[in-house]
Design a protein around this motif. Structure first.
Motif, PDB file in Angstrom:
ATOM      1  N   LYS A 217      -1.240   3.986 -10.278  1.00  0.00           N
ATOM      2  CA  LYS A 217      -1.068   5.221 -10.275  1.00  0.00           C
ATOM      3  C   LYS A 217      -2.482   6.263 -10.509  1.00  0.00           C
ATOM      4  O   LYS A 217      -2.883   7.274 -10.002  1.00  0.00           O
ATOM      5  N   LYS A 218      -3.658   5.483 -11.145  1.00  0.00           N
ATOM      6  CA  LYS A 218      -4.816   5.893 -11.252  1.00  0.00           C
ATOM      7  C   LYS A 218      -5.497   5.782 -10.084  1.00  0.00           C
ATOM      8  O   LYS A 218      -6.530   6.414  -9.890  1.00  0.00           O
ATOM      9  N   HIS A 219      -5.016   5.148  -8.993  1.00  0.00           N
ATOM     10  CA  HIS A 219      -5.875   5.028  -7.908  1.00  0.00           C
ATOM     11  C   HIS A 219      -4.615   5.191  -6.567  1.00  0.00           C
ATOM     12  O   HIS A 219      -4.735   4.696  -5.740  1.00  0.00           O
ATOM     13  N   LYS A 220      -4.193   6.407  -6.606  1.00  0.00           N
ATOM     14  CA  LYS A 220      -3.205   6.877  -5.554  1.00  0.00           C
ATOM     15  C   LYS A 220      -3.889   6.986  -4.228  1.00  0.00           C
ATOM     16  O   LYS A 220      -3.102   7.187  -3.054  1.00  0.00           O
ATOM     17  N   GLU A 221      -5.016   7.096  -4.042  1.00  0.00           N
ATOM     18  CA  GLU A 221      -5.589   7.340  -2.672  1.00  0.00           C
ATOM     19  C   GLU A 221      -5.790   5.991  -2.152  1.00  0.00           C
ATOM     20  O   GLU A 221      -6.040   5.939  -0.701  1.00  0.00           O
ATOM     21  N   GLU A 222      -5.585   4.944  -2.685  1.00  0.00           N
ATOM     22  CA  GLU A 222      -5.492   3.511  -2.022  1.00  0.00           C
ATOM     23  C   GLU A 222      -4.341   3.360  -1.346  1.00  0.00           C
ATOM     24  O   GLU A 222      -3.333   3.912  -1.414  1.00  0.00           O
ATOM     25  N   LYS A 223      -4.532   2.429  -0.014  1.00  0.00           N
ATOM     26  CA  LYS A 223      -3.487   1.893   0.706  1.00  0.00           C
ATOM     27  C   LYS A 223      -3.382   0.445   0.317  1.00  0.00           C
ATOM     28  O   LYS A 223      -4.085  -0.193   0.742  1.00  0.00           O
ATOM     29  N   PHE A 224      -2.294   0.428  -0.431  1.00  0.00           N
ATOM     30  CA  PHE A 224      -1.865  -0.990  -0.882  1.00  0.00           C
ATOM     31  C   PHE A 224      -1.065  -1.963  -0.160  1.00  0.00           C
ATOM     32  O   PHE A 224      -0.043  -1.667   0.774  1.00  0.00           O
ATOM     33  N   PHE A 225      -1.506  -3.309   0.103  1.00  0.00           N
ATOM     34  CA  PHE A 225      -0.852  -4.201   0.794  1.00  0.00           C
ATOM     35  C   PHE A 225      -0.199  -5.268  -0.322  1.00  0.00           C
ATOM     36  O   PHE A 225      -0.935  -5.676  -1.179  1.00  0.00           O
ATOM     37  N   LEU A 226       1.055  -5.138  -0.411  1.00  0.00           N
ATOM     38  CA  LEU A 226       1.944  -6.030  -1.270  1.00  0.00           C
ATOM     39  C   LEU A 226       2.446  -7.315  -0.615  1.00  0.00           C
ATOM     40  O   LEU A 226       3.554  -7.292   0.113  1.00  0.00           O
TER      41      LEU A 226
END
Length: 255
Positions: free
Chosen positions: A126-135
């Motif tokens: 949540k502290k890195h909401k600018e990221e695009k995450f790959f799960l």
């Protein structure tokens, strides 16, 4: 029924004398045998592309286990994706984070991890909401819906299966009838039991499991759950085994 032969559905430890199993052997005069009930099969690059996965689009990857780490770097190599130094790693726990040292220079990367649960890791993300995450995931579902938790946290992500957990071929390796106790660590282990030994009947055989999803798979398969971990009194599976054997010994003495 007195327990003598115990089958543990995991590979044999490199040195069993340095594990809690050794103490149980000496205390209860039982025999442990180890056999991996499952194997991992990697999803190939073509299948991942068909799932519209383009690794360069993501700025962060979520790694929930050592297997996930291995298969992420495998598929990256297959897709000819040069993992950038800037990629951020979000790991379920510290041990998974440390395992990254097999593939990257740990101190030169941006690595984050939770304590143990995915919910704790989401709080970090949540502290890195600018990221695009790959799960990246396997085909095995967990009691937690990772995707739903990330959507609720309003995180941008893509979820994709990169490896499968499938039953190992055990038909010619194991005489399932010789064991008085079976110990499982995942729902896939139960599926492997059913696949390899469709005629298996529990009878007086004790069956135990580690983790909520494993224990649920045992009962869903129609078996009786004899013992489980973690609990308040048995945080580890070896403690659960010992507690079960101890209870059986007490009953025998009373008779």
């Amino acid at each position: 029924m007195r327990v003598k032969n115990i089958l543990v559905s995991q590979p044999k430890p490199a040195d069993i004398t340095k594990t809690p199993y050794e103490n149980i052997i000496k205390k209860y005069n039982v025999n442990f045998e180890f056999e991996k009930f499952i194997k991992l099969e990697g999803v190939d690059a073509l299948e991942l592309r068909q799932d519209h996965v383009k690794l360069p689009e993501y700025t962060a990857v979520i790694l929930t286990s050592r297997n996930t780490v291995d298969h992420f770097f495998r598929i990256a190599k297959e897709m000819r994706y040069a993992v950038p130094d800037e990629l951020k790693y979000f790991c379920l726990n510290e041990s998974t984070a440390l395992y990254l040292q097999h593939y990257i220079q740990f101190r030169k990367r941006k690595i984050f991890f939770g304590n143990q649960t995915f919910a704790e890791l989401v709080e970090v993300m949540k502290k890195h909401k600018e990221e695009k995450f790959f799960l990246p995931t396997s085909n095995i579902t967990t009691t937690e819906d990772y995707g739903e938790m990330m959507r609720e946290a309003e995180l941008t992500f893509k979820k994709a299966m990169i490896f499968r957990t499938v039953p190992a071929d055990l038909k010619n390796i194991i005489d399932i009838k010789k064991y008085d106790m079976l110990v499982f660590f995942s729902p896939a282990g139960i599926e492997s039991l059913k696949t390899n030994f469709p005629d298996f009947e529990q009878g007086e055989v004790a069956i135990g499991g580690l983790g909520q999803s494993t224990c649920k798979a045992i009962t869903d398969a129609g078996f009786n759950l004899s013992f489980a971990a973690p609990t308040e009194t048995t945080p580890s599976i070896t403690m659960a085994i010992e507690e079960y054997l101890g209870a059986g010994t007490k009953k025998s003495k009373k008779k």
